[in-house]
Design a protein around this motif. Structure first.
Motif, PDB file in Angstrom:
ATOM      1  N   GLN A   1      15.100  -0.929  45.331  1.00  0.00           N
ATOM      2  CA  GLN A   1      14.696  -2.153  46.004  1.00  0.00           C
ATOM      3  C   GLN A   1      15.115  -3.317  45.125  1.00  0.00           C
ATOM      4  OE1 GLN A   1      10.499  -1.700  46.790  1.00  0.00           O
ATOM      5  NE2 GLN A   1      10.942  -0.829  48.795  1.00  0.00           N
ATOM      6  N   VAL A   2      15.861  -4.238  45.717  1.00  0.00           N
ATOM      7  CA  VAL A   2      16.353  -5.392  44.962  1.00  0.00           C
ATOM      8  C   VAL A   2      16.027  -6.667  45.739  1.00  0.00           C
ATOM      9  CG1 VAL A   2      18.204  -4.163  43.796  1.00  0.00           C
ATOM     10  CG2 VAL A   2      18.649  -5.205  45.992  1.00  0.00           C
ATOM     11  N   PHE A   3      15.848  -7.744  44.993  1.00  0.00           N
ATOM     12  CA  PHE A   3      15.623  -9.042  45.604  1.00  0.00           C
ATOM     13  C   PHE A   3      16.913  -9.842  45.570  1.00  0.00           C
ATOM     14  CE2 PHE A   3      11.242  -7.968  44.590  1.00  0.00           C
ATOM     15  CZ  PHE A   3      10.607  -8.367  45.756  1.00  0.00           C
ATOM     16  N   ALA A   4      17.260 -10.419  46.699  1.00  0.00           N
ATOM     17  CA  ALA A   4      18.425 -11.288  46.791  1.00  0.00           C
ATOM     18  C   ALA A   4      18.052 -12.647  46.197  1.00  0.00           C
ATOM     19  CB  ALA A   4      18.843 -11.436  48.253  1.00  0.00           C
ATOM     20  N   PRO A   5      19.047 -13.495  45.899  1.00  0.00           N
ATOM     21  CA  PRO A   5      18.741 -14.829  45.365  1.00  0.00           C
ATOM     22  C   PRO A   5      17.855 -15.669  46.295  1.00  0.00           C
ATOM     23  CG  PRO A   5      21.047 -14.329  45.016  1.00  0.00           C
ATOM     24  CD  PRO A   5      20.489 -13.228  45.866  1.00  0.00           C
ATOM     25  N   ASP A   6      17.922 -15.398  47.615  1.00  0.00           N
ATOM     26  CA  ASP A   6      17.083 -16.154  48.557  1.00  0.00           C
ATOM     27  C   ASP A   6      15.668 -15.598  48.662  1.00  0.00           C
ATOM     28  OD1 ASP A   6      17.600 -13.828  49.925  1.00  0.00           O
ATOM     29  OD2 ASP A   6      18.401 -14.791  51.723  1.00  0.00           O
ATOM     30  N   GLY A   7      15.361 -14.519  47.911  1.00  0.00           N
ATOM     31  CA  GLY A   7      14.015 -13.956  47.890  1.00  0.00           C
ATOM     32  C   GLY A   7      13.800 -12.812  48.855  1.00  0.00           C
ATOM     33  N   ARG A   8      14.809 -12.475  49.630  1.00  0.00           N
ATOM     34  CA  ARG A   8      14.680 -11.391  50.602  1.00  0.00           C
ATOM     35  C   ARG A   8      14.752 -10.040  49.889  1.00  0.00           C
ATOM     36  NH1 ARG A   8      18.558 -10.759  55.782  1.00  0.00           N
ATOM     37  NH2 ARG A   8      19.644 -12.328  54.579  1.00  0.00           N
ATOM     38  N   LEU A   9      13.890  -9.115  50.262  1.00  0.00           N
ATOM     39  CA  LEU A   9      13.852  -7.782  49.666  1.00  0.00           C
ATOM     40  C   LEU A   9      14.807  -6.863  50.421  1.00  0.00           C
ATOM     41  CD1 LEU A   9      12.543  -5.740  47.684  1.00  0.00           C
ATOM     42  CD2 LEU A   9      10.876  -5.278  49.491  1.00  0.00           C
ATOM     43  N   TRP A  10      15.707  -6.216  49.695  1.00  0.00           N
ATOM     44  CA  TRP A  10      16.648  -5.254  50.257  1.00  0.00           C
ATOM     45  C   TRP A  10      16.331  -3.877  49.683  1.00  0.00           C
ATOM     46  CZ3 TRP A  10      20.682  -6.151  53.707  1.00  0.00           C
ATOM     47  CH2 TRP A  10      20.953  -7.485  54.000  1.00  0.00           C
ATOM     48  N   THR A  11      16.475  -2.854  50.515  1.00  0.00           N
ATOM     49  CA  THR A  11      16.294  -1.471  50.100  1.00  0.00           C
ATOM     50  C   THR A  11      17.626  -0.748  50.252  1.00  0.00           C
ATOM     51  OG1 THR A  11      14.016  -1.506  50.872  1.00  0.00           O
ATOM     52  CG2 THR A  11      14.992   0.648  50.494  1.00  0.00           C
ATOM     53  N   VAL A  12      18.069  -0.100  49.191  1.00  0.00           N
ATOM     54  CA  VAL A  12      19.317   0.665  49.198  1.00  0.00           C
ATOM     55  C   VAL A  12      18.946   2.117  48.946  1.00  0.00           C
ATOM     56  CG1 VAL A  12      21.594   0.939  48.162  1.00  0.00           C
ATOM     57  CG2 VAL A  12      20.539  -1.324  48.243  1.00  0.00           C
ATOM     58  N   ARG A  13      19.299   3.002  49.900  1.00  0.00           N
ATOM     59  CA  ARG A  13      18.919   4.402  49.727  1.00  0.00           C
ATOM     60  C   ARG A  13      19.965   5.335  50.338  1.00  0.00           C
ATOM     61  NH1 ARG A  13      15.895   6.543  54.350  1.00  0.00           N
ATOM     62  NH2 ARG A  13      15.780   4.928  55.926  1.00  0.00           N
ATOM     63  N   ARG A  14      19.977   6.529  49.813  1.00  0.00           N
ATOM     64  CA  ARG A  14      20.846   7.583  50.318  1.00  0.00           C
ATOM     65  C   ARG A  14      20.061   8.333  51.395  1.00  0.00           C
ATOM     66  NH1 ARG A  14      21.556  10.425  45.648  1.00  0.00           N
ATOM     67  NH2 ARG A  14      23.232   9.097  44.983  1.00  0.00           N
ATOM     68  N   VAL A  15      20.697   8.620  52.511  1.00  0.00           N
ATOM     69  CA  VAL A  15      20.015   9.270  53.627  1.00  0.00           C
ATOM     70  C   VAL A  15      20.432  10.735  53.677  1.00  0.00           C
ATOM     71  CG1 VAL A  15      19.686   9.263  56.123  1.00  0.00           C
ATOM     72  CG2 VAL A  15      19.996   7.114  54.913  1.00  0.00           C
ATOM     73  N   ILE A  16      19.456  11.627  53.609  1.00  0.00           N
ATOM     74  CA  ILE A  16      19.756  13.053  53.727  1.00  0.00           C
ATOM     75  C   ILE A  16      19.745  13.451  55.193  1.00  0.00           C
ATOM     76  CG2 ILE A  16      18.952  15.362  53.159  1.00  0.00           C
ATOM     77  CD1 ILE A  16      17.966  14.273  50.530  1.00  0.00           C
ATOM     78  N   PHE A  17      18.734  13.036  55.913  1.00  0.00           N
ATOM     79  CA  PHE A  17      18.652  13.290  57.343  1.00  0.00           C
ATOM     80  C   PHE A  17      18.693  11.958  58.076  1.00  0.00           C
ATOM     81  CE2 PHE A  17      16.467  17.177  55.922  1.00  0.00           C
ATOM     82  CZ  PHE A  17      17.224  18.101  56.614  1.00  0.00           C
ATOM     83  N   PRO A  18      19.432  11.881  59.190  1.00  0.00           N
ATOM     84  CA  PRO A  18      19.433  10.638  59.950  1.00  0.00           C
ATOM     85  C   PRO A  18      18.140  10.421  60.736  1.00  0.00           C
ATOM     86  CG  PRO A  18      20.824  12.262  61.017  1.00  0.00           C
ATOM     87  CD  PRO A  18      20.363  12.858  59.724  1.00  0.00           C
ATOM     88  N   TRP A  19      17.250  11.376  60.714  1.00  0.00           N
ATOM     89  CA  TRP A  19      15.960  11.276  61.391  1.00  0.00           C
ATOM     90  C   TRP A  19      14.889  11.746  60.428  1.00  0.00           C
ATOM     91  CZ3 TRP A  19      13.670  15.950  61.265  1.00  0.00           C
ATOM     92  CH2 TRP A  19      14.502  17.054  61.125  1.00  0.00           C
ATOM     93  N   SER A  20      13.671  11.429  60.765  1.00  0.00           N
ATOM     94  CA  SER A  20      12.546  11.937  59.984  1.00  0.00           C
ATOM     95  C   SER A  20      11.480  12.431  60.937  1.00  0.00           C
ATOM     96  CB  SER A  20      11.969  10.842  59.080  1.00  0.00           C
ATOM     97  OG  SER A  20      11.466   9.803  59.867  1.00  0.00           O
ATOM     98  N   PRO A  21      10.775  13.475  60.578  1.00  0.00           N
ATOM     99  CA  PRO A  21       9.738  13.982  61.468  1.00  0.00           C
ATOM    100  C   PRO A  21       8.652  12.943  61.707  1.00  0.00           C
ATOM    101  CG  PRO A  21      10.208  15.550  59.732  1.00  0.00           C
ATOM    102  CD  PRO A  21      10.924  14.281  59.394  1.00  0.00           C
TER     103      PRO A  21
END
Length: 139
Positions: free
Chosen positions: A3-23
């Motif tokens: 999770q990173v904050f952009a200069p404008d203060g917006r929170l971004w989440t960067v993640r690797r996806v194992i399944f395109p769905w979740s139960p």
């Protein structure tokens, strides 16, 4: 997941996806009970008792069956995760990388486990610097 904050203060989440769905927990639709109201019954009280019994059973067993399906789906997920991860690593299949903020959702596909990990770090660094994900995370 990063999770990173952009200069404008917006929170971004960067993640690797194992399944395109979740139960997710699914509840059964009980609107199908309307078809039982047209049954020809000789005795009104027997019909009313049968209708009440059907409604009570549908409402009490529906969530139980939904929870059972939810648990079965998680069991399949836990059995499939090692196999899918091994297949992706050995076959060098691309790993989906999902970049999300509160109003944006962008995905990339990067081949290899280590390649996708370094691409995630590059994306996070680019977001910290510019406030937006790069157009090509492999560079």
């Amino acid at each position: 997941m990063q999770q990173v904050f952009a200069p404008d203060g917006r929170l971004w989440t960067v993640r690797r996806v194992i399944f395109p769905w979740s139960p997710r927990l699914r509840l059964f639709d009980t609107s199908c009970l309307a078809q039982f109201s047209d049954l020809p019954l000789d005795d009104f009280l027997v019909g009313l008792a049968a209708l009440v019994l059907i409604i009570v059973l549908a409402y009490s067993l529906g969530p139980i069956a939904g929870v059972a399906l939810f648990g079965f789906e998680w069991l399949l997920v836990f059995l499939a995760i090692p196999l899918l991860a091994m297949w992706r690593i050995l076959a060098r299949r691309p790993w989906p990388i999902l970049v999300e903020s509160s109003d944006e959702r962008i995905s990339f596909a990067v081949a290899g486990w280590f390649g996708s990990g370094s691409a995630m770090r590059r994306i996070a660094d680019h977001i910290k610097a510019t406030g937006w994900p790069p157009s090509d995370p492999t560079r």
